[in-house]
Design an enzyme around this catalytic site. Structure first.
Site, PDB file in Angstrom:
ATOM      1  N   ALA A   1      11.708   1.176  -1.484  1.00 59.38           N
ATOM      2  CA  ALA A   1      11.929   2.154  -2.559  1.00 59.38           C
ATOM      3  C   ALA A   1      13.406   2.199  -2.928  1.00 59.38           C
ATOM      4  O   ALA A   1      13.768   2.178  -4.116  1.00 59.38           O
ATOM      5  CB  ALA A   1      11.433   3.532  -2.142  1.00 59.38           C
TER       6      ALA A   1
ATOM      7  N   GLY B   1       0.818  -1.207   0.000  1.00 60.81           N
ATOM      8  CA  GLY B   1       0.000   0.000   0.000  1.00 60.81           C
ATOM      9  C   GLY B   1       0.852   1.258   0.000  1.00 60.81           C
ATOM     10  O   GLY B   1       0.346   2.373   0.017  1.00 60.81           O
TER      11      GLY B   1
ATOM     12  N   GLY C   1       8.545   5.034   4.686  1.00 63.54           N
ATOM     13  CA  GLY C   1       7.317   4.357   5.102  1.00 63.54           C
ATOM     14  C   GLY C   1       7.050   4.425   6.592  1.00 63.54           C
ATOM     15  O   GLY C   1       5.924   4.215   7.029  1.00 63.54           O
ATOM     16  N   GLU C   2       8.079   4.683   7.382  1.00 68.37           N
ATOM     17  CA  GLU C   2       7.907   4.581   8.827  1.00 68.37           C
ATOM     18  C   GLU C   2       8.193   5.869   9.602  1.00 68.37           C
ATOM     19  O   GLU C   2       7.675   6.065  10.693  1.00 68.37           O
ATOM     20  CB  GLU C   2       8.789   3.426   9.352  1.00 68.37           C
ATOM     21  CG  GLU C   2       8.291   2.099   8.819  1.00 68.37           C
ATOM     22  CD  GLU C   2       9.234   0.927   9.029  1.00 68.37           C
ATOM     23  OE1 GLU C   2      10.274   0.891   8.348  1.00 68.37           O
ATOM     24  OE2 GLU C   2       8.941   0.056   9.851  1.00 68.37           O
TER      25      GLU C   2
HETATM   26 MO1  MOS Z   1       7.531  -2.665   8.774  1.00 69.44          MO
HETATM   27  S1  MOS Z   1       7.067  -2.756  10.796  1.00 69.44           S
HETATM   28  O1  MOS Z   1       9.155  -3.136   8.670  1.00 69.44           O
HETATM   29  O2  MOS Z   1       6.441  -3.590   7.945  1.00 69.44           O
END
Ligand code: MOS
Length: 750
Positions: free
Chosen positions: A515, A472, A712-713
């Protein structure tokens, strides 16, 4: 590389968007096949003990029930513990469903009912009667705390706390300004939109096609092959779309095992889909207690940092994440003491959840920094600038890049920080107290070895493939952009295939590395294609590109042209024809061997500065987060639109962490009480107001060949601390346990 960027760096809508909004995108529980059987899990109602009897008579008598599996009649293959281990799993004995009569946690799957329909399976499951011999359990971290221990074996890829530097306790005692407190974060459960599910298609002849909700198809494939003693050629795992992972799909979860087990035993296609309630029967973010002490001189320069964390784990595995290291990384001090311990509970094993460890440790650190700023009478941003780490003192390495200063300044500017009156309770509007707080965020920037294939056909269409998932995050879209730019094509001329174990090798999608990793692999494959095309183009009789090398040409508008003389050009189609009708290349990129990270000469992290405004009803304690500005430094931003979505998602979860999410256990029963969306609260639309995302300029030429650090994090890290700091600014009350619920605001109210 990246010489004629048309798409890279530009906001592009998701290429998979239309498939998703029209329902054409198919998820693990949606793959259909004739003769599909449906499975349903019965979970243990006690937290620890033994099964003394299972009565399946009534369940088995329900018309449509095919088979009921328990530990007594399970198939006899594949029960060795080590076979259940995966690369992302922690040390210990992985949970094996239906392995024995032993109960390790409440909700543990102990019976699998397989029937002709989901409803029949579910109804029959409700008729299964289980008798237990109960043993004393512990699910309360507060009580288990006295038995804490340092994990004797480290989890792969998780850095242990660095060695102590100086004498932190002594320096703390001697410090002019000191703060010391305990900060706790509640257990949280993953609730992606798509619950965990597996549809196993029995292909005959022992071959399986497995549609699994996973963040790594090849990881699921290897697990199934290893556990059930199959050849990996006989197991194909497909997961083109994933309805959110957030770490819950990094390890194979029990639904995969159970669905495959049933399919092999019955020689039939089987689907197993967890209900929302059953999503609370496995992976979760562990409850974590931080004790943090900071000492500084009169000017706010840190002299001592002590951060000791205690995290919950299961009785049978030592789940580990990086909680305390951030405190030795973000700010330099001569005396640093970081410790990380675990305590065992009778629960399922915790696992990774978005930026595992970081939002927990950073909540403590950034709350404490706010407390220190107040104690020293220094503006919170100024305090952080006075303690800016120019180097990674944990690892004694330089950073590949670090634009955190720009995050502070651009974020503060956009937020209007200079208009803040530092006095708590000084800003209000009517009955509402207004608070402004800020915090830093930090997360790993990694690259993992990944392969990709690129095929350019005679029709001028480019097909990219890689086994990586798109959970996603927008992976389909950024890979399309990279490939289109590399060959000078429109995005419509590029197709990307992902999430299929038969495609070129990729690690799980996680750690914010996809990415950088898959992007670099696609870039490498496209570069190889370009070289082949130029070589063949130069050999055509009378070619306008005769004698041209790869550096002499540009790819644009479906043509290859001389950089210095665009009138000399050849269509891609002619070059492909000269190369024999289609051109193919498969390449790998990455610093690692077997997908593992190798020691690097530099440290690489992404950073953020998060600014939060809260408004609190002074009588009712109702709290709203009315404004967030998140300024992020994450290297090259491939697609500002999907990148912004990633940060917004992280910020929303940060709001959930700060205000809503909390798994509540009845410790007398060792059982989760709020395993539904009615009672486990996540932010709803009404909880979310203004979120602004800024990407500050950051050039990084070391983390990955394409300048990407991943994002992403990072969006979740620091957000809860910024909100807690804003709550203090609004009310003068420091709340050190998340989530910040109304009762805590009112209990602390003066
Ligand atoms: Mo993430 S917690 O490395 O999907």
């Amino acid at each position: 590389m990246l010489k004629n960027d048309t798409h890279i760096g530009s906001p592009r809508s998701r290429v998979d968007g239309p498939a998703k909004v029209t329902g054409k995108a198919t998820y693990a529980a949606e793959f259909a096949t004739p003769d599909l059987a449906h499975a349903y899990i019965v979970g243990s109602s006690v937290a620890r003990g033994k099964i003394t009897g299972i009565d399946v008579a009534a369940a088995g008598a329900v018309p449509g029930v095919i088979k009921i599996f328990t530990h007594e009649n399970r198939p006899r293959t594949a029960w060795l513990s080590f076979r259940h281990k995966t690369i992302v799993g922690p040390p210990g004995r992985p949970f094996r469903p239906l392995y024995s009569d032993e109960i390790q946690y409440s909700g543990q799957p102990i019976v699998l009912v397989v029937a002709e329909s989901f409803d029949v399976a579910r109804h029959a499951a409700s008729l299964v009667k289980v008798a237990y011999e109960q043993h004393p359990h512990e699910t309360d971290l507060g009580r288990a705390r006295s038995d804490s221990y340092e994990p004797p074996r480290r989890r792969l890829g998780i850095a242990p706390p660095p060695k102590p530097r100086g004498d932190a306790a002594k320096a703390y005692d001697e410090a002019a300004v000191r703060v010391s407190a305990e900060y706790t974060i509640a257990t949280e459960h993953h609730n992606p939109m798509e619950p965990h599910a597996t549809t196993v298609i029995w292909e005959g002849g022992g071959k399986l096609t497995v549609h699994d909700k996973t963040q790594g198809v090849q990881s699921s494939q290897a697990y199934v092959a290893r556990v059930f003693g199959l050849s990996s050629d006989d197991v194909r795992v497909i997961s083109p779309y994933v309805g959110g992972g957030f770490g819950s799909g990094l390890r194979p979860q029990h639904q995969l095992f159970l669905a495959v087990m049933a399919s092999l035993a019955l020689e039939r296609s089987v689907r197993l889909e967890l209900t929302r309630q059953q999503m609370f029967s496995h992976v979760h973010r562990p409850e974590t207690i931080n004790v943090l002490s900071l000492g500084a001189d009169q000017d706010g320069k840190l002299t001592s940092i002590q951060h000791h964390a205690l995290a919950a784990t299961s009785r049978f595995e030592d789940h580990q994440e990086v909680v305390v290291n951030w405190s030795g990384l973000l700010y330099p001090a001569e005396n640093v003491d970081l410790r990380y311990e675990l305590a065992k509970l009778d629960t399922a094993s915790p696992g990774d959840m978005r930026a595992p460890g970081a939002p927990l440790g950073v909540f403590a650190l950034e709350s404490a920094m706010d407390e220190l700023a107040i104690a020293a009478g220094i503006d919170p941003i100024e305090l952080r600038l006075r303690n800016y780490a120019e180097r990674d003192e944990n690892d004694d390495k330089p950073f590949t890049s670090k634009a955190l200063r720009a995050c502070y300044s651009e974020g503060a500017e956009r937020f209007g920080w200079s208009r803040r009156d530092p006095k708590p309770g000084s800003m209000r509007e009517g009955r509402e107290l207004i608070g402004w707080g800020m915090a830093s965020g930090v997360w790993d920037a990694n690259m993992m070895k990944t392969s990709a294939r690129a095929v350019l056909g005679a029709d001028g269409k480019l097909a990219i493939s890689c086994a990586t998932s798109d959970i996603g995050t927008g992976t389909y879209t950024i890979l399309t952009q990279i490939a289109a730019d590399a060959l000078g094509l429109a995005m419509d001329d590029v197709t990307v295939a992902l999430g299929d174990s038969s495609l070129p090798t990729s690690p799980v999608q996680g750690g914010s590395w996809t990415a950088a990793s898959a992007g670099s692999a696609v870039m490498a494959a496209c570069q190889s294609l370009r070289e082949t095309l130029v070589k063949h183009a130069g050999k055509i009789d009378g070619s306008p590109l005769v004698g041209a090398g790869i550096d002499d040409v540009a790819f644009a508008g479906g043509r290859i042209m001389m950089r210095l003389d665009a009138s000399r050009s050849l269509s891609l189609a002619d070059a492909v024809a000269a190369a024999g009708g289609s051109v193919e290349a498969e390449e790998s990129a990455g610093p690692g061997l077997l997908g593992l990270m190798l020691p690097k000469s530099h440290s690489s992290y992404t950073h953020a500065a998060v600014f939060a405004e809260v408004r609190i009803d002074q009588d009712l304690g109702v709290l709203r987060v009315t404004r967030i500005v998140s300024a992020v430094a994450a290297g090259r931003i491939l697609n500002p639109k999907t990148a912004r979505s990633q940060i917004i998602g992280g910020v929303v979860w940060g709001i959930g962490m700060a205000l809503h999410e909390e798994t509540l256990t009845d410790h007398r029963l060792g059982r989760i009480m709020n395993h539904s969306f009615a009672e486990y609260h996540v932010p709803a639309n009404a909880d979310i107001h203004d979120i602004e995302v800024i990407f500050v300029e950051e050039h990084d030429d070391k983390t990955s060949p394409i300048g990407v650090k991943g994002l992403g994090e990072i969006g979740i890290v620091g957000t809860a601390a910024a909100i807690a700091n804003a709550v203090h600014h609004a009310t003068g009350n420091r709340i050190r346990s998340l989530p910040i619920t109304i009762d805590k605001i009112l209990a602390d109210a003066v």
